[in-house]
Enzyme design. Structure first.
Site, PDB file in Angstrom:
ATOM      1  CG  ASP A 151      -0.081   3.169   4.390  1.00 34.24           C
ATOM      2  OD1 ASP A 151      -0.416   4.067   3.471  1.00 34.24           O
ATOM      3  OD2 ASP A 151      -1.071   2.610   4.689  1.00 34.24           O
ATOM      4  CB  CYS A 171      -1.677  -3.144   8.180  1.00 34.14           C
ATOM      5  SG  CYS A 171      -2.956  -2.995   7.103  1.00 34.14           S
ATOM      6  CB  CYS A 227      -4.545   1.865   7.424  1.00 32.29           C
ATOM      7  SG  CYS A 227      -3.947   0.278   8.080  1.00 32.29           S
ATOM      8  CB  CYS A 229      -0.983   0.017   1.173  1.00 36.31           C
ATOM      9  SG  CYS A 229      -0.031   0.145   2.627  1.00 36.31           S
TER      10      CYS A 229
END
Ligand code: FES
Length: 212
Positions: free
Chosen positions: A38, A107, A63, A36
């Protein structure tokens, strides 16, 4: 449709733990998720004698589940020895949180990756790596996969802006396919150096921009 986050994930997202920066950390690492884009940075303070993590903090540009897993992982790692902390898995974090939606598993992987990278950084800085492997082009490319190209949020290897790598007499030269006056040239240079400078057999890292 909202993602099916557990109560605990939402609770940790609203009240995260160990968020922030440690000034003069004993080790730190920054990782980006290839899934992603991030980013997370993690800081460690380690007792030199006992090798226990005395303080740990993270900054997340990720996130909700990344912030929640970062909180859990730092809580689990605090007070543990480096060897114990290395054994923490993304699964431990996901379990503690009462599960994560499948699209959000990466994540928690990112949170564990950054913890392991910070431990590795500590070991490199303190000469604790037992089996020393000679630095090769492959090793350098692998490390550069963790440096983000801020323009697109993907790493600099995937986005083909690393043209070539040369290693000679303890110097790594990273040839970039972007000009020196590129708006992110300084950031990229700084991160590339941060990733490579602590390799045990490397004395110097130079980033060569196009037409330099
Ligand atoms: Fe990127 Fe969660 S979606 S860390």
């Amino acid at each position: 449709m909202p993602l099916p986050y557990s109560e605990k994930v939402l609770e940790y997202f609203k009240h995260p733990k160990n968020v922030g920066k440690i000034e003069n950390p004993d080790a730190k690492a920054k990782e980006g998720s290839p899934a992603c884009g991030d980013m997370v940075t993690l800081y460690l303070k380690v007792d030199e004698k006992t090798k226990r993590i005395t303080d740990i903090k993270f900054e997340s540009f990720g996130c909700a589940s990344n912030i929640a897993t970062g909180s859990i992982i730092t809580e689990l790692a605090k007070g543990k020895t480096l060897e114990e902390a290395k054994k923490i898995t993304w699964n431990d974090a996901a379990k503690e949180l009462g599960g994560l939606p499948p699209v959000k598993v990466h994540c928690s992987v990112l949170a564990v990756d950054v913890l392991r990278a910070a431990i590795e950084d500590y070991e490199e800085r303190h000469g604790l790596i037992k089996e020393r492997v000679k630095t090769t082009k492959e090793i350098v490319f692998k490390r550069l996969k963790h440096v983000m190209n801020p323009l697109v949020g993907l790493d600099i290897v995937k986005t083909n802006i690393v043209k070539d790598i040369e290693i000679e007499d303890g110097t790594i030269s990273v040839m970039m396919d972007v000009p020196r006056d590129h708006q992110f040239a300084n950031n990229i240079e700084e991160e590339v150096k941060e990733r490579l400078e602590h390799l045990w057999d490397i004395k110097k890292v130079e980033v060569v921009f196009e037409k330099e």
